[in-house]
Design a protein around this motif. Sequence first.
Motif, PDB file in Angstrom:
ATOM      1  N   SER A  26     -57.318 -69.858 -15.869  1.00 48.47           N
ATOM      2  CA  SER A  26     -56.478 -69.893 -17.072  1.00 48.47           C
ATOM      3  C   SER A  26     -57.065 -70.835 -18.112  1.00 48.47           C
ATOM      4  O   SER A  26     -57.276 -70.466 -19.271  1.00 48.47           O
ATOM      5  CB  SER A  26     -55.061 -70.318 -16.693  1.00 48.47           C
ATOM      6  OG  SER A  26     -54.261 -70.508 -17.836  1.00 48.47           O
ATOM      7  N   ARG A  27     -57.347 -72.061 -17.691  1.00 51.22           N
ATOM      8  CA  ARG A  27     -57.826 -73.074 -18.635  1.00 51.22           C
ATOM      9  C   ARG A  27     -59.254 -72.792 -19.097  1.00 51.22           C
ATOM     10  O   ARG A  27     -59.614 -73.069 -20.231  1.00 51.22           O
ATOM     11  CB  ARG A  27     -57.748 -74.469 -18.012  1.00 51.22           C
ATOM     12  CG  ARG A  27     -56.334 -74.880 -17.605  1.00 51.22           C
ATOM     13  CD  ARG A  27     -56.263 -76.356 -17.258  1.00 51.22           C
ATOM     14  NE  ARG A  27     -57.272 -76.767 -16.301  1.00 51.22           N
ATOM     15  CZ  ARG A  27     -57.170 -76.661 -14.987  1.00 51.22           C
ATOM     16  NH1 ARG A  27     -56.072 -76.149 -14.452  1.00 51.22           N
ATOM     17  NH2 ARG A  27     -58.138 -77.071 -14.185  1.00 51.22           N
ATOM     18  N   PRO A  32     -58.888 -70.214 -23.847  1.00 49.36           N
ATOM     19  CA  PRO A  32     -59.862 -70.111 -24.938  1.00 49.36           C
ATOM     20  C   PRO A  32     -59.919 -68.719 -25.562  1.00 49.36           C
ATOM     21  O   PRO A  32     -60.087 -68.587 -26.781  1.00 49.36           O
ATOM     22  CB  PRO A  32     -61.190 -70.468 -24.265  1.00 49.36           C
ATOM     23  CG  PRO A  32     -60.801 -71.322 -23.101  1.00 49.36           C
ATOM     24  CD  PRO A  32     -59.509 -70.753 -22.613  1.00 49.36           C
ATOM     25  N   ALA A  33     -59.781 -67.660 -24.748  1.00 49.07           N
ATOM     26  CA  ALA A  33     -59.814 -66.300 -25.294  1.00 49.07           C
ATOM     27  C   ALA A  33     -58.646 -66.069 -26.239  1.00 49.07           C
ATOM     28  O   ALA A  33     -58.797 -65.446 -27.303  1.00 49.07           O
ATOM     29  CB  ALA A  33     -59.796 -65.279 -24.163  1.00 49.07           C
ATOM     30  N   LEU A  34     -57.465 -66.562 -25.879  1.00 44.93           N
ATOM     31  CA  LEU A  34     -56.293 -66.414 -26.748  1.00 44.93           C
ATOM     32  C   LEU A  34     -56.483 -67.176 -28.057  1.00 44.93           C
ATOM     33  O   LEU A  34     -56.092 -66.689 -29.130  1.00 44.93           O
ATOM     34  CB  LEU A  34     -55.049 -66.920 -26.025  1.00 44.93           C
ATOM     35  CG  LEU A  34     -54.490 -65.998 -24.943  1.00 44.93           C
ATOM     36  CD1 LEU A  34     -53.524 -66.755 -24.039  1.00 44.93           C
ATOM     37  CD2 LEU A  34     -53.794 -64.801 -25.581  1.00 44.93           C
ATOM     38  N   TRP A  61     -53.108 -77.770 -25.059  1.00 46.53           N
ATOM     39  CA  TRP A  61     -53.201 -76.574 -25.885  1.00 46.53           C
ATOM     40  C   TRP A  61     -52.061 -76.459 -26.898  1.00 46.53           C
ATOM     41  O   TRP A  61     -51.981 -75.464 -27.623  1.00 46.53           O
ATOM     42  CB  TRP A  61     -53.248 -75.332 -24.998  1.00 46.53           C
ATOM     43  CG  TRP A  61     -54.545 -75.244 -24.249  1.00 46.53           C
ATOM     44  CD1 TRP A  61     -54.836 -75.767 -23.019  1.00 46.53           C
ATOM     45  CD2 TRP A  61     -55.746 -74.636 -24.721  1.00 46.53           C
ATOM     46  NE1 TRP A  61     -56.134 -75.516 -22.687  1.00 46.53           N
ATOM     47  CE2 TRP A  61     -56.729 -74.821 -23.704  1.00 46.53           C
ATOM     48  CE3 TRP A  61     -56.098 -73.943 -25.882  1.00 46.53           C
ATOM     49  CZ2 TRP A  61     -58.024 -74.335 -23.844  1.00 46.53           C
ATOM     50  CZ3 TRP A  61     -57.395 -73.473 -26.012  1.00 46.53           C
ATOM     51  CH2 TRP A  61     -58.341 -73.669 -25.005  1.00 46.53           C
ATOM     52  N   GLY A  62     -51.184 -77.451 -26.943  1.00 46.31           N
ATOM     53  CA  GLY A  62     -50.107 -77.449 -27.925  1.00 46.31           C
ATOM     54  C   GLY A  62     -49.107 -76.326 -27.732  1.00 46.31           C
ATOM     55  O   GLY A  62     -48.669 -75.694 -28.702  1.00 46.31           O
ATOM     56  N   VAL A  84     -51.310 -62.982 -16.542  1.00 49.25           N
ATOM     57  CA  VAL A  84     -51.021 -63.429 -15.174  1.00 49.25           C
ATOM     58  C   VAL A  84     -52.285 -63.993 -14.549  1.00 49.25           C
ATOM     59  O   VAL A  84     -53.268 -63.272 -14.321  1.00 49.25           O
ATOM     60  CB  VAL A  84     -50.463 -62.271 -14.328  1.00 49.25           C
ATOM     61  CG1 VAL A  84     -50.168 -62.745 -12.903  1.00 49.25           C
ATOM     62  CG2 VAL A  84     -49.199 -61.702 -14.968  1.00 49.25           C
ATOM     63  N   CYS A  85     -52.264 -65.292 -14.269  1.00 40.19           N
ATOM     64  CA  CYS A  85     -53.426 -66.005 -13.720  1.00 40.19           C
ATOM     65  C   CYS A  85     -53.064 -66.698 -12.410  1.00 40.19           C
ATOM     66  O   CYS A  85     -53.559 -67.793 -12.117  1.00 40.19           O
ATOM     67  CB  CYS A  85     -53.937 -67.031 -14.719  1.00 40.19           C
ATOM     68  SG  CYS A  85     -54.437 -66.352 -16.304  1.00 40.19           S
TER      69      CYS A  85
END
Length: 385
Positions: A26-27, A32-34, A61-62, A84-85
């Motif tokens: 996820s991290r 990053p992709a989002l 990530w705020g 979903v991760c």
Amino acid sequence: MATPPAPPPSPAPPRRVAVVGCGGISRGSHLPALADQHGRARLVALVDLDAALLETTADEWGVPGRYTGVADMLCAESPDLVVVCTPPAAHKDTVIASLDAGAWVWCEKPPALSLAEYDQVRAHEGERGPFASYVFQQRFGSGAEHLRSLVERGVLGRPLVGVCNTLWYRDEAYFEAPWRGRWDTEGGGPSMGHGIHQMDLMFSLLGDWSEVTAVMSTTARATRTEDVSMAIVRLESGATVSVVNSLLSPRETSYLRFDFEHATVELEHLYGHDNSHWRWTPAPDGEPSPGTGPWPPPADRPSSHRRQLAALLDAMDRGQRPPASGHDGRRALELVAGMYRSALTGTTVRRSELTPDDPFYHAMYGADPTAATAALTRPEATAHV
């Protein structure tokens, strides 16, 4: 009087996105992709059972919405897209809950623990969405997309022979995570959780398979599943492909080779590729050099989570099924089920045999996980299992 031009359409509001799971994938990849979608996605919520990890990740990530339960998040946030991760055992219930709440889903691999689970999820999709799609980012990127176009247009002739190898290395410490290497939580070994990426890329290029003959073993790692598998796969096109999945290979590589009538196309990389990772060899009586043929692609875009996510957002905008969903997202999982059935029964398996009356449709180990583990374990590895 001339009619004034119509104003340009207003940009679509960003999709509200929630991510379930704050672990390394996820991290390192999804967040990053989002963030790199040029305003098309807005991260509104994170979910994780580990409250401390949740707070740390959300602060970094705020992200305003912070939840330790999926149901509470879905009720409070009504996201457009849920990523979903989680470990594999939680995929099915999380995806179904999200679909039922009206959210589209992008779920990490493997899609589910079995074909039965995959099909159960599909029953919760709508005719025009929401849809569940799966993280198979290797099929994206300019090299794969260009080759797919050439295959579809028949430029290379028929596919004849293929190689699909995932030769990776995972030490004993890797398997100390309590959910790894277990039928009930990971679903299988490298065939299920590692090589599935390259197999999906192969199917996205060459189409469906028809039969498989496989062998597997637990050779050197503390796992209830296999740590190496090999298979001979026949495709519906008539091509024959060898598939190797290993977690025991010190020189790690992902290697695919496709021999068509008019050219050999090879890809060697590890966890991602751009145009430089591909190699093109025309047939001796064909194109004299790669530079004068249909390679390389005019652009160079690496495979990535970011690129697959952009394609998913495009599909949401159109209200269409995205790539790596439905039948298109099922083929690699289906081959994995066929490989386990072949290896554990000592038979060649046809794709048409993996129906709901087959135990391997319901679980990768068939009817008995203990018997499956015993069948895979070589004598020298007994002390590890």
